[in-house]
Design a protein around this motif. Structure first.
Motif, PDB file in Angstrom:
ATOM      1  N   SER A 164      -0.560 -47.391  16.980  1.00  0.00           N
ATOM      2  CA  SER A 164      -1.467 -47.318  15.709  1.00  0.00           C
ATOM      3  C   SER A 164      -2.024 -45.875  15.712  1.00  0.00           C
ATOM      4  N   LEU A 165      -2.026 -45.127  17.048  1.00  0.00           N
ATOM      5  CA  LEU A 165      -2.787 -43.994  17.081  1.00  0.00           C
ATOM      6  C   LEU A 165      -2.379 -42.924  15.969  1.00  0.00           C
ATOM      7  N   PRO A 166      -0.867 -42.886  15.861  1.00  0.00           N
ATOM      8  CA  PRO A 166      -0.572 -41.710  14.957  1.00  0.00           C
ATOM      9  C   PRO A 166      -1.168 -41.968  13.534  1.00  0.00           C
ATOM     10  N   GLU A 167      -1.253 -43.187  13.116  1.00  0.00           N
ATOM     11  CA  GLU A 167      -1.728 -43.498  11.986  1.00  0.00           C
ATOM     12  C   GLU A 167      -3.264 -43.277  11.694  1.00  0.00           C
ATOM     13  N   LEU A 168      -4.058 -43.491  12.991  1.00  0.00           N
ATOM     14  CA  LEU A 168      -5.186 -43.091  12.997  1.00  0.00           C
ATOM     15  C   LEU A 168      -5.695 -41.547  12.864  1.00  0.00           C
ATOM     16  N   ALA A 169      -4.903 -40.929  13.617  1.00  0.00           N
ATOM     17  CA  ALA A 169      -5.142 -39.262  13.360  1.00  0.00           C
ATOM     18  C   ALA A 169      -4.740 -38.960  11.870  1.00  0.00           C
ATOM     19  N   ALA A 170      -3.840 -39.416  11.401  1.00  0.00           N
ATOM     20  CA  ALA A 170      -3.213 -38.980  10.036  1.00  0.00           C
ATOM     21  C   ALA A 170      -4.430 -39.134   9.103  1.00  0.00           C
ATOM     22  N   SER A 171      -5.067 -40.508   9.123  1.00  0.00           N
ATOM     23  CA  SER A 171      -6.036 -40.887   8.223  1.00  0.00           C
ATOM     24  C   SER A 171      -7.205 -40.303   8.293  1.00  0.00           C
ATOM     25  N   ILE A 172      -7.544 -39.899   9.507  1.00  0.00           N
ATOM     26  CA  ILE A 172      -8.758 -38.913   9.713  1.00  0.00           C
ATOM     27  C   ILE A 172      -8.544 -37.644   9.150  1.00  0.00           C
ATOM     28  N   ALA A 173      -7.524 -37.048   9.453  1.00  0.00           N
ATOM     29  CA  ALA A 173      -7.183 -35.732   8.921  1.00  0.00           C
ATOM     30  C   ALA A 173      -6.996 -35.924   7.490  1.00  0.00           C
ATOM     31  N   ALA A 174      -6.576 -36.715   6.641  1.00  0.00           N
ATOM     32  CA  ALA A 174      -6.651 -36.893   5.585  1.00  0.00           C
ATOM     33  C   ALA A 174      -8.034 -36.930   4.768  1.00  0.00           C
ATOM     34  N   ALA A 175      -8.660 -37.939   5.421  1.00  0.00           N
ATOM     35  CA  ALA A 175     -10.058 -37.874   4.878  1.00  0.00           C
ATOM     36  C   ALA A 175     -10.684 -36.599   5.025  1.00  0.00           C
ATOM     37  N   VAL A 176     -10.751 -35.880   6.020  1.00  0.00           N
ATOM     38  CA  VAL A 176     -11.267 -34.597   6.378  1.00  0.00           C
ATOM     39  C   VAL A 176     -10.937 -33.576   5.300  1.00  0.00           C
ATOM     40  N   LEU A 204      -9.359 -47.594   9.491  1.00  0.00           N
ATOM     41  CA  LEU A 204     -10.320 -47.333   8.205  1.00  0.00           C
ATOM     42  C   LEU A 204     -11.569 -47.190   8.584  1.00  0.00           C
ATOM     43  N   GLY A 205     -12.087 -47.881   9.513  1.00  0.00           N
ATOM     44  CA  GLY A 205     -13.515 -47.864   9.846  1.00  0.00           C
ATOM     45  C   GLY A 205     -13.939 -46.643  10.557  1.00  0.00           C
ATOM     46  N   ALA A 206     -13.094 -46.077  11.530  1.00  0.00           N
ATOM     47  CA  ALA A 206     -13.110 -44.948  12.177  1.00  0.00           C
ATOM     48  C   ALA A 206     -13.034 -43.722  11.281  1.00  0.00           C
ATOM     49  N   THR A 207     -12.085 -43.599  10.604  1.00  0.00           N
ATOM     50  CA  THR A 207     -11.964 -42.705   9.497  1.00  0.00           C
ATOM     51  C   THR A 207     -13.378 -42.589   8.508  1.00  0.00           C
ATOM     52  N   ALA A 208     -13.865 -43.686   8.143  1.00  0.00           N
ATOM     53  CA  ALA A 208     -15.077 -43.838   7.225  1.00  0.00           C
ATOM     54  C   ALA A 208     -16.367 -43.192   7.996  1.00  0.00           C
ATOM     55  N   LEU A 209     -16.174 -43.405   9.629  1.00  0.00           N
ATOM     56  CA  LEU A 209     -17.259 -43.065  10.068  1.00  0.00           C
ATOM     57  C   LEU A 209     -17.423 -41.520  10.204  1.00  0.00           C
ATOM     58  N   LEU A 226     -12.430 -53.858  -1.504  1.00  0.00           N
ATOM     59  CA  LEU A 226     -12.837 -52.648  -1.402  1.00  0.00           C
ATOM     60  C   LEU A 226     -12.223 -51.612  -2.369  1.00  0.00           C
ATOM     61  N   VAL A 227     -10.674 -51.488  -2.244  1.00  0.00           N
ATOM     62  CA  VAL A 227     -10.245 -50.484  -3.073  1.00  0.00           C
ATOM     63  C   VAL A 227     -10.255 -50.795  -4.603  1.00  0.00           C
ATOM     64  N   ALA A 228     -10.448 -52.169  -5.028  1.00  0.00           N
ATOM     65  CA  ALA A 228     -10.408 -52.717  -6.432  1.00  0.00           C
ATOM     66  C   ALA A 228     -11.996 -52.338  -6.928  1.00  0.00           C
ATOM     67  N   ARG A 229     -13.189 -52.237  -6.199  1.00  0.00           N
ATOM     68  CA  ARG A 229     -14.364 -52.497  -6.510  1.00  0.00           C
ATOM     69  C   ARG A 229     -15.317 -51.283  -6.170  1.00  0.00           C
ATOM     70  N   ALA A 230     -15.016 -51.080  -4.964  1.00  0.00           N
ATOM     71  CA  ALA A 230     -15.806 -50.043  -4.243  1.00  0.00           C
ATOM     72  C   ALA A 230     -15.913 -48.653  -4.742  1.00  0.00           C
ATOM     73  N   LYS A 231     -16.784 -47.818  -4.626  1.00  0.00           N
ATOM     74  CA  LYS A 231     -16.594 -46.388  -5.305  1.00  0.00           C
ATOM     75  C   LYS A 231     -16.251 -45.380  -3.754  1.00  0.00           C
ATOM     76  N   GLN A 232     -16.720 -46.131  -2.781  1.00  0.00           N
ATOM     77  CA  GLN A 232     -16.385 -45.405  -1.377  1.00  0.00           C
ATOM     78  C   GLN A 232     -16.457 -46.289  -0.379  1.00  0.00           C
ATOM     79  N   ILE A 233     -15.906 -46.022   0.746  1.00  0.00           N
ATOM     80  CA  ILE A 233     -16.110 -46.820   2.027  1.00  0.00           C
ATOM     81  C   ILE A 233     -16.877 -45.885   2.620  1.00  0.00           C
ATOM     82  N   GLY A 234     -18.132 -46.133   2.846  1.00  0.00           N
ATOM     83  CA  GLY A 234     -19.344 -45.338   3.528  1.00  0.00           C
ATOM     84  C   GLY A 234     -19.061 -45.510   4.979  1.00  0.00           C
ATOM     85  N   ARG A 235     -20.173 -44.613   5.668  1.00  0.00           N
ATOM     86  CA  ARG A 235     -20.191 -45.009   7.153  1.00  0.00           C
ATOM     87  C   ARG A 235     -20.828 -46.392   7.643  1.00  0.00           C
TER      88      ARG A 235
END
Length: 308
Positions: A212-224, A85-90, A280-289
């Motif tokens: 967990s590397l496959p999930e990392l790649a998938a989440s970054i790709a989805a966010a982009v 989640l952290g790497a994806t948000a960055l 975060l998912v209940a209250r925040a508008k986004q997970i920023g950098r």
């Protein structure tokens, strides 16, 4: 030492490639058989992407190394919430709109349940079966709530692959997963002995990050690609599968009590990260950098503590 490192690296490559082939093959088979997108995404893809963690944990448990097995379960969830989640948000801030709230509650309850089981030092095949029944109940619930808030922005399936080739991909991926899991566990056990650290620490770090590397790649790709629901769903879904499916299968096959050294701080951090994720998912508008950086710092600190 070199042999142990090479075994671990070869195992990680086998898990990564095998997992990718298994996902592609299973999704294509499901599409060919006319299975709905919901069932494909929830059951087929969810199960397939959890196979690297499952194979590694079961192989470790059967090898008499429960520290690696359960360290992988806990470490993979920490990697999902903090690293991925952290790497994806960055890379790309993740927009939120209540996405994944109900599933995040399930993940939190599962995390607290795992903590309670560890504190009670209960190891039984019946506990394993109970966890497996839990994942079946979750799948049933998600199937009967198709308009729930995870993955609603998922793309439609793309061009189908020939059924025979899909089966070859599936079986080839499964074979690589089993072979890679054996190599990774063997190398991880040797590394723990060589560096004088606990097997739990190796499971929490090397094995957990690798699987967990496959999930990392998938989440970054989805966010982009502007698919925040898919990125969030990937994280929270994996967390649920790790505890209920992988934990359940591991304890059913090798019914040992969960290593008590996880009570030192790891399970508390797991519960805290689950609470933070829900907030975060209940209250925040986004997970920023900035928040992404905080999550990565927390993950790095956990790695440092694990080896001290």
């Amino acid at each position: 030492m070199i042999e142990a490192i090479l075994y671990s690296l070869a195992g990680l490559v086998g898990l990564a490639v095998g997992g990718e082939l298994l996902v592609r093959g299973s999704v294509s088979i499901a599409q060919r058989l006319g299975v709905s997108n919901l069932v494909t995404g929830l059951v087929i893809v969810g199960f397939a992407t959890s196979m690297p963690e499952m194979v590694a944990s079961i192989e470790a448990a059967l090898a008499g190394s429960p520290g690696i097995a359960w360290g992988n379960v806990v470490g993979s969830n920490l990697a999902n919430t903090l690293l991925i989640l952290g790497a994806t948000a960055l890379v790309m801030p993740i927009a939120l709109s209540g996405t994944g709230r109900r599933d995040a509650i399930v993940a939190l309850v599962a995390s607290l349940g795992l903590w309670a089981l560890t504190a009670a030092q209960i190891g039984s095949i019946w506990v394993g079966i109970g966890l497996l029944l839990g994942i079946l109940a979750y799948i049933y619930w998600r199937y009967n709530h198709p308009h729930s808030d995870v993955g609603d922005d998922e793309d439609e399936p793309e061009a189908q692959t020939a059924l025979t080739f899909s089966i070859v991909l599936f079986l080839g991926g499964l074979g690589l997963l089993v072979f890679g899991g054996q190599l990774l566990v063997s190398g991880a056990i040797d590394m723990a002995r060589i560096f004088g650290v606990s097997e739990t620490a190796i499971g929490l770090t090397v094995v957990a990050i690798g699987t967990s590397l496959p999930e990392l790649a998938a989440s970054i790709a989805a966010a982009v690609r502007g698919k925040p629901g898919l990125a969030i769903g990937n994280v929270v879904g994996s967390n649920i599968y790790n505890i209920l499916l992988i934990g359940g299968a591991t304890m059913t096959i090798a019914p040992f009590a969960i290593p008590a050294d996880l009570l030192t701080y790891e399970l508390a951090l797991l519960a805290l990260s689950a609470v933070a994720f829900l907030a975060l998912v209940a209250r925040a508008k986004q997970i920023g950098r900035a928040m992404g950086a905080i999550l990565l710092i927390a993950f790095t600190a956990n790695i440092v503590i694990a080896f001290t």
